[in-house]
Write an enzyme that holds these catalytic residues in place. Sequence first.
Site, PDB file in Angstrom:
ATOM      1  CB  CYS A  87      -9.900   8.353 -20.955  1.00  0.00           C
ATOM      2  SG  CYS A  87      -9.301   7.271 -22.036  1.00  0.00           S
ATOM      3  CG  HIS A 179      -5.778   9.539 -19.241  1.00  0.00           C
ATOM      4  ND1 HIS A 179      -5.896   8.899 -17.984  1.00  0.00           N
ATOM      5  CD2 HIS A 179      -5.434   9.143 -20.551  1.00  0.00           C
ATOM      6  CE1 HIS A 179      -6.488   7.759 -18.922  1.00  0.00           C
ATOM      7  NE2 HIS A 179      -5.577   8.056 -20.543  1.00  0.00           N
ATOM      8  CD  GLU A 181      -5.805  11.242 -15.506  1.00  0.00           C
ATOM      9  OE1 GLU A 181      -6.164  11.464 -15.515  1.00  0.00           O
ATOM     10  OE2 GLU A 181      -5.608   9.839 -15.664  1.00  0.00           O
ATOM     11  CB  SER A 233      11.995  -3.671   9.136  1.00  0.00           C
ATOM     12  OG  SER A 233      12.172  -2.158   8.120  1.00  0.00           O
ATOM     13  N   GLY A 235      13.486   0.836   8.167  1.00  0.00           N
ATOM     14  CA  GLY A 235      13.153   1.104   6.853  1.00  0.00           C
ATOM     15  C   GLY A 235      11.939   2.877   6.706  1.00  0.00           C
ATOM     16  CB  SER A 238       9.059  -0.250  10.205  1.00  0.00           C
ATOM     17  OG  SER A 238      10.327  -0.499  10.083  1.00  0.00           O
ATOM     18  CB  SER A 239      10.813   4.251  11.152  1.00  0.00           C
ATOM     19  OG  SER A 239      12.580   3.638  11.151  1.00  0.00           O
ATOM     20  NE  ARG A 306      11.972 -12.096  -2.087  1.00  0.00           N
ATOM     21  CZ  ARG A 306      13.046 -12.120  -3.380  1.00  0.00           C
ATOM     22  NH1 ARG A 306      12.415 -13.154  -4.065  1.00  0.00           N
ATOM     23  NH2 ARG A 306      13.277 -11.084  -4.173  1.00  0.00           N
ATOM     24  CG  ASP A 463      55.236  -7.743  -9.344  1.00  0.00           C
ATOM     25  OD1 ASP A 463      54.549  -6.523 -10.274  1.00  0.00           O
ATOM     26  OD2 ASP A 463      56.072  -7.520  -8.862  1.00  0.00           O
ATOM     27  CE  LYS A 518       9.800  -4.836 -11.461  1.00  0.00           C
ATOM     28  NZ  LYS A 518       9.600  -4.417 -10.234  1.00  0.00           N
TER      29      LYS A 518
HETATM   30  P1  XMP Z   1      11.331  -5.934  -7.792  1.00  0.00           P
HETATM   31  O1  XMP Z   1      12.890  -6.997  -7.667  1.00  0.00           O
HETATM   32  O2  XMP Z   1      10.160  -6.902  -7.761  1.00  0.00           O
HETATM   33  O3  XMP Z   1      11.830  -5.436  -6.224  1.00  0.00           O
HETATM   34  O4  XMP Z   1      11.721  -5.119  -9.152  1.00  0.00           O
HETATM   35  C1  XMP Z   1      11.058  -4.783  -6.309  1.00  0.00           C
HETATM   36  C2  XMP Z   1      10.978  -3.647  -5.105  1.00  0.00           C
HETATM   37  O5  XMP Z   1      10.597  -5.185  -4.092  1.00  0.00           O
HETATM   38  C3  XMP Z   1      12.058  -4.940  -3.495  1.00  0.00           C
HETATM   39  N1  XMP Z   1      11.586  -6.087  -3.153  1.00  0.00           N
HETATM   40  C4  XMP Z   1      11.580  -6.875  -1.623  1.00  0.00           C
HETATM   41  N2  XMP Z   1      10.933  -6.075  -0.699  1.00  0.00           N
HETATM   42  N3  XMP Z   1      11.081  -8.381  -0.149  1.00  0.00           N
HETATM   43  C5  XMP Z   1      10.539  -6.865  -0.064  1.00  0.00           C
HETATM   44  O6  XMP Z   1      10.075  -6.371   1.811  1.00  0.00           O
HETATM   45  C6  XMP Z   1      11.015  -8.900  -0.855  1.00  0.00           C
HETATM   46  O7  XMP Z   1      11.373 -10.668  -0.897  1.00  0.00           O
HETATM   47  C7  XMP Z   1      11.511  -8.485  -1.772  1.00  0.00           C
HETATM   48  N4  XMP Z   1      12.045  -8.180  -2.904  1.00  0.00           N
HETATM   49  C8  XMP Z   1      11.940  -7.147  -3.851  1.00  0.00           C
HETATM   50  C9  XMP Z   1      13.155  -4.699  -3.967  1.00  0.00           C
HETATM   51  O8  XMP Z   1      13.855  -4.039  -3.156  1.00  0.00           O
HETATM   52  C10 XMP Z   1      12.075  -3.128  -4.843  1.00  0.00           C
HETATM   53  O9  XMP Z   1      12.076  -2.112  -3.898  1.00  0.00           O
END
Ligand code: XMP
Length: 526
Positions: A87, A179, A181, A233, A235, A238-239, A306, A463, A518
Site C-alpha cells: 500500500c 493488504h 497481511e 501472577s 497468568g 509469567s508461568s 490501581r 415467600d 469496545k
Molecule cells: P480494557 O478494560 O482497557 O482492557 O479494555 C484491555 C485488557 O487489559 C486488561 N487490563 C489490565 N491489565 N492491569 C492489567 O494488568 C490493569 O490495570 C488493567 N486494566 C485492564 C483487561 O483485563 C483486558 O485484558
Amino acid sequence: MSHAIHSQYDSILILDFGSQYSHLITRRFRELNVYCEMLPCTQQIKDLTWHPKGVILSGSPYSVYDEVAPRVDPAVFSMGVPVLGICYGLQEIAWNHGGRVDPHHTREYGHATLDLVQTGNRVCDALFAGLGEDLTVWMSHGDQLSKMPDNFDVIARTKTAPYAAIAHKEHPFYGIQFHAEVTHTAQGTKLFENFVTVCGCRRNWTMETFIDKEIARIREMVGPHGRVLGAISGGVDSSVAAKIMHEAIGDRFHAVMVDNGVLRMDEAKQVDEKLSKDLGVNLTVVDASDLFLERLVDVEDPERKRKIIGNTFIEVFEKEAERMEKEMGKYEYLLQGTLYPDVIESISFKGPSATIKTHHNVGGLLEDMKLKLIEPLRELFKDEVRALGRLMGIPEHLVGRHPFPGPGLAIRILGPVTRDQVKLLQHADKIYIEEIFKANVYNDISQAFAVLLPVRAVGVQGDKRTYDQVIALRAAQTTDFMTATWYHFDPNLLSRISNRITNEVQGVNRVVLDVSSKPPATIEWL
Ligand code: XMP
C-alpha cells in the site's frame, strides 16, 4: 536488541509507517516460521545491527505527498536484498524510483479481484508464482499510482487500480497496493511465502528451536553463579517465563507470587501447586491480602485502586526480595514477562498510544533494586507463548487461560472492596467460568469474568422479599484487546449461569449481561 536471535535465524525487517495492519505483517511471517522484526520507518539502514534477508515497507495513514509524510531511508534499495512495499509502501517505492502517486477520486476500501499479468521476467513473476484460484484482495487506500516508476512492470491489475502490483525489472523490488497481511486477501500467505523464497530465507523459526536457543542464551547471560528473581501472577506469560528460567538455571531462579487478596478463587493455592509442585519452580507465595485490603478500604476511584495495588505490590515484593537476599545472597536479574506486542507498542512509529487506564506493571521495581532485566518472551506473540508453554509441559488450563488484570477483582468490584465482597464475586465468577468450560466455549471467548455492581435490587425468594446485589456477566471476543465485541451466548447456557449464581451465591438476586462493544466500552468496567 536480540543479537543472538539474528545470528540464529534468517530475519525479515518490517519498517512500520504506522498502518493499523503493520503488526499483522509480523504475525503472518512468524506463521510461516520466518523470524521477523518491526522497526519504525525512520530507521537508518547504517545503524542496523543485523542484516535482514528482506525488507517490508508497511502501509500508512499518510499520503506520500503529505508534508510530514514519513520517508524510508533510500539506502534500503542498495542493501542487496528484496524489498516488498505494501500500500503506502508501494507508493514509497514508486516515489523513490521516479513514479507518480495521485489522490484517487474516492477512497477505495473493500474487496477487489486481481488480474495477474505474466511478464515473462523470472524476477517479476516470482511474487505471484503458483497462486491459487481465488484472487480476492483487500484494498484500503486513498492515493494510488498514476505513473509507473522507471524500470518497473505491472504484475497485477484490478478494475479500479491499473497498477495494483508492480515489480522492478532487474531487482527484486515489489509493490502491492492491497493488504496481503489481512485474511480478506485470500492468497496473502502464499504471496508472503513467495517473498520469503525470493529472499532465500530459511524457515527455521519454531518454538522447539526457540526453547533450546533461549535456554542457552539465558545460561550464557546469567553465567554459572548468577541468580534471578521473578514475580509470578499466575497468568500464562509469567508461568511460561518462570518455567523457561527454571529449565535454564534451576534453583538459581526464584519466583515470588504476592497474594493481594483480590485474586480469583483459590488462585494462589493453584499456582503454587502447578508451578512449584508439578513443574518444580522455586516459588514463594506471600500472603499480603490483609495489607492490600486494608489499604483499599473506602477507595472507589479505579485509578486510585490501581495505584494502591501497584505500589503495595512493589513494597511487598521488595521486602520479600530483601529477606531472600539476606538468607541466600544477591540477585542480579529480574525476570519480566514482556511480550512482543509491548515492544512493538514502545517502538512504534506512532509512539506509545495514549494511556486510557494505568496498567499495572512491575517496571518500577528496577530503580531501587538495581536489577538487570531479563525478558525471555520479548520476541514472542501471545499465541507463540502459549505454544511454548504447551511444549514445556505447562497444563492446558494455565496455558489457555484468559488474561487477568494486575489489580484483579478490585477493578471488578465497582463499590468498596471488602473481604466479603471479594468472596461473593469470587464465587459468582467461579460458577460463570465453570459453566463456560462445561459448555465447551471457553476457547471461543477471549476474556470472560463476572462484575459485582454496587447497587441493590429487589427480588423474591420463597415467600420472602430480598434486597440484594447484582452480578454482570462480561464476555469479550477480540484479537488484540484494543477493540472487542461481546460474545453471543446460547440463551440456555445463560439461564444455567444465572440460575446457579442466584441459587448458590448468597447476597445476589439478579444477573445481567453486558452487551457492549469496545469502543465505546472498555473490557473491564473500571
Ligand atoms: P480494557 O478494560 O482497557 O482492557 O479494555 C484491555 C485488557 O487489559 C486488561 N487490563 C489490565 N491489565 N492491569 C492489567 O494488568 C490493569 O490495570 C488493567 N486494566 C485492564 C483487561 O483485563 C483486558 O485484558
